[in-house]
Design a protein around this motif. Structure first.
Motif, short mmCIF file in Angstrom:
data_model
loop_
_atom_site.label_atom_id
_atom_site.label_comp_id
_atom_site.label_asym_id
_atom_site.label_seq_id
_atom_site.Cartn_x
_atom_site.Cartn_y
_atom_site.Cartn_z
N LEU A 1 0.83 -1.21 0.00
CA LEU A 1 0.00 0.00 0.00
C LEU A 1 0.86 1.26 0.00
O LEU A 1 0.47 2.31 0.50
CB LEU A 1 -0.95 0.02 1.20
CG LEU A 1 -2.15 -0.92 1.11
CD1 LEU A 1 -1.79 -2.33 1.52
CD2 LEU A 1 -3.32 -0.42 1.96
N ALA A 2 2.07 1.15 -0.57
CA ALA A 2 2.99 2.29 -0.69
C ALA A 2 3.55 2.73 0.65
O ALA A 2 4.11 3.83 0.75
CB ALA A 2 2.34 3.47 -1.40
N VAL A 3 3.40 1.91 1.64
CA VAL A 3 4.05 2.14 2.94
C VAL A 3 4.34 0.76 3.53
O VAL A 3 3.57 -0.18 3.35
CB VAL A 3 3.14 2.97 3.87
CG1 VAL A 3 1.80 2.28 4.11
CG2 VAL A 3 3.83 3.23 5.21
N PHE A 4 5.47 0.65 4.19
CA PHE A 4 5.87 -0.60 4.81
C PHE A 4 5.87 -0.40 6.33
O PHE A 4 6.84 0.10 6.91
CB PHE A 4 7.25 -1.04 4.30
CG PHE A 4 7.26 -1.33 2.82
CD1 PHE A 4 6.93 -2.58 2.36
CD2 PHE A 4 7.56 -0.33 1.91
CE1 PHE A 4 6.91 -2.86 1.00
CE2 PHE A 4 7.55 -0.59 0.55
CZ PHE A 4 7.22 -1.85 0.09
N PRO A 5 4.77 -0.72 7.00
CA PRO A 5 4.60 -0.34 8.41
C PRO A 5 5.63 -0.92 9.36
O PRO A 5 5.90 -0.33 10.40
CB PRO A 5 3.18 -0.82 8.74
CG PRO A 5 2.83 -1.80 7.67
CD PRO A 5 3.58 -1.39 6.45
N GLU B 1 4.26 14.94 -2.57
CA GLU B 1 2.88 15.09 -2.11
C GLU B 1 2.78 14.77 -0.61
O GLU B 1 2.05 15.45 0.13
CB GLU B 1 1.97 14.15 -2.90
CG GLU B 1 1.83 14.52 -4.38
CD GLU B 1 1.03 13.48 -5.14
OE1 GLU B 1 0.51 12.53 -4.50
OE2 GLU B 1 0.93 13.60 -6.38
N ASN B 2 3.50 13.76 -0.18
CA ASN B 2 3.49 13.42 1.24
C ASN B 2 4.10 14.54 2.08
O ASN B 2 3.68 14.77 3.22
CB ASN B 2 4.23 12.11 1.47
CG ASN B 2 3.44 10.90 0.98
OD1 ASN B 2 2.22 10.96 0.85
ND2 ASN B 2 4.13 9.81 0.70
N ALA B 3 5.11 15.22 1.54
CA ALA B 3 5.69 16.36 2.24
C ALA B 3 4.65 17.46 2.44
O ALA B 3 4.55 18.07 3.51
CB ALA B 3 6.90 16.90 1.48
N GLU B 4 3.84 17.70 1.42
CA GLU B 4 2.78 18.70 1.53
C GLU B 4 1.76 18.27 2.58
O GLU B 4 1.32 19.09 3.40
CB GLU B 4 2.10 18.89 0.18
CG GLU B 4 3.00 19.54 -0.88
CD GLU B 4 2.27 19.74 -2.20
OE1 GLU B 4 1.03 19.58 -2.22
OE2 GLU B 4 2.94 20.03 -3.20
N LEU B 5 1.37 17.00 2.56
CA LEU B 5 0.42 16.50 3.55
C LEU B 5 0.94 16.68 4.97
O LEU B 5 0.17 16.90 5.90
CB LEU B 5 0.13 15.02 3.29
CG LEU B 5 -0.77 14.65 2.13
CD1 LEU B 5 -0.77 13.14 1.94
CD2 LEU B 5 -2.18 15.15 2.36
N VAL C 1 8.57 8.42 3.39
CA VAL C 1 8.22 8.49 4.81
C VAL C 1 9.47 8.65 5.68
O VAL C 1 9.52 9.52 6.56
CB VAL C 1 7.41 7.25 5.24
CG1 VAL C 1 7.06 7.36 6.73
CG2 VAL C 1 6.13 7.15 4.42
N ALA C 2 10.51 7.85 5.44
CA ALA C 2 11.73 7.98 6.24
C ALA C 2 12.37 9.35 6.06
O ALA C 2 12.87 9.95 7.02
CB ALA C 2 12.72 6.87 5.88
N SER C 3 12.36 9.87 4.83
CA SER C 3 12.92 11.20 4.58
C SER C 3 12.18 12.26 5.39
O SER C 3 12.80 13.16 5.96
CB SER C 3 12.83 11.54 3.09
OG SER C 3 13.68 10.70 2.32
N LEU C 4 10.85 12.16 5.43
CA LEU C 4 10.06 13.15 6.15
C LEU C 4 10.19 13.00 7.66
O LEU C 4 10.17 14.00 8.38
CB LEU C 4 8.60 13.04 5.71
CG LEU C 4 8.37 13.37 4.23
CD1 LEU C 4 6.93 13.11 3.83
CD2 LEU C 4 8.76 14.81 3.91
#
Length: 305
Positions: free
Chosen positions: A103-107, A173-177, A146-149
């Motif tokens: 799902l575009a993230v590895f929890p 886009e995740n950075a904006e969110l 995610v790790a970068s943010l």
């Protein structure tokens, strides 16, 4: 002077948080909660019987594998599920049901996010008063960011590199969110090996480096990446990018033929001549009950100064 390897492995288990949880697992499948939806995905390591097979029948989406390379299709209980936003602490990101079962993230990486957050925040507490330049982190194979943010939110200056233009756009886009559009993050679409080689020639230095390479991949102009053939050379180049006062190098890999111990030996070999320690082991997802089951999903090694 060489890094000292930890004598024993460590298993880092990610437990449920508000936007994610491992609900049940067994019979070669895992049932997870992503935000408000529940999904069932294949997981061959789950040899055991699930707690309640009926839970799996009530899932909002089920992934059916087809062919090789984790490809397949999703079945939905009702209508297809649109992209939705998840959060981990100060970072928000869009989850999507992809054609490659994730799902575009590895929890399970939340264990590493926690570690990165703590180490980088310690940098700020140890800096002299009066303000000092932000320390730099290089995130290779950065995917959706995610790790970068997490690193940027903790106070680092980040260079995010991924070969996929689509993934880098997704990371932006995740950075904006996350309210981090103005954070000091450089977004680079490039082959990791080529970028690192150029940085070595430039004499660039970083205080932390993150590598999460795939088993196999392609660069933006067709470059071929093979984990076992290409990782040793990349690690040797990354070692040259570490500043004299560098703090960490984190290596993570998803491959059935690899182990945390092999990653640890590779890390120590690349960092000959430096002090510090290398801890190593496995990342896992665990049920809410600490006495419940956990699923090992990837291997890691982490050098710290």
């Amino acid at each position: 002077m060489n890094p000292a390897l930890a004598a024993d492995p460590t298993t880092l288990i990610t437990r449920p948080w508000d936007d994610f949880g491992l609900m049940d697992c067994g019979d070669g499948r895992k049932l997870e909660r992503y935000g408000r939806i529940s999904v069932v995905r294949p997981e061959p390591q789950c040899f055991w019987a699930p707690h309640d097979p009926a839970h799996f029948d009530r899932a909002d989406a089920v992934f059916d594998p087809q062919g090789e390379d984790d490809e397949g299709r999703w079945r939905f209980k009702r209508a297809p599920i649109d992209p939705f936003v998840m959060s981990w602490r100060d970072v928000s990101f869009t989850a999507r049901l992809t054609a490659f079962r994730h799902l575009a993230v590895f929890p399970e990486q939340a264990a590493n996010w926690e570690w990165l957050d703590q180490r980088i925040r310690q940098w700020g507490s140890s800096s002299p008063k009066g303000g000092s330049p932000k320390k730099k982190v290089l995130n290779l194979f950065g995917y959706t960011g995610v790790a970068s943010l997490v690193c940027a939110a903790a106070g680092a200056e980040v260079t995010h590199v991924d070969a996929s233009k689509k993934s880098v756009a997704w990371a932006r886009e995740n950075a904006e969110l996350s309210g981090l559009s103005d954070a000091p993050v450089r977004w680079i679409v490039d082959d990791a090996r080529k970028y690192v080689a150029r940085e070595v020639r430039r004499g660039s230095k970083y205080h932390g480096i993150i590598l999460d390479p795939p088993k196999y991949g392609r660069g933006p102009t067709g470059e071929v990446w093979r984990l076992f053939e290409d990782l040793p050379g990349l690690m040797a180049d990354c070692a040259q990018l570490l500043a004299d006062d560098a703090d960490f190098l984190l290596l993570n890999a998803y491959a059935s033929r690899i182990s945390g111990l092999s990653l640890a030996h590779l890390t120590a070999d690349a960092l000959k001549g430096r002090a510090g320690t290398v801890d190593w082991g496995e990342l896992a997802l665990g049920e809410a009950d600490p006495a419940g089951r956990s699923i090992g999903l990837s291997f890691f090694s982490r050098w710290t100064a």
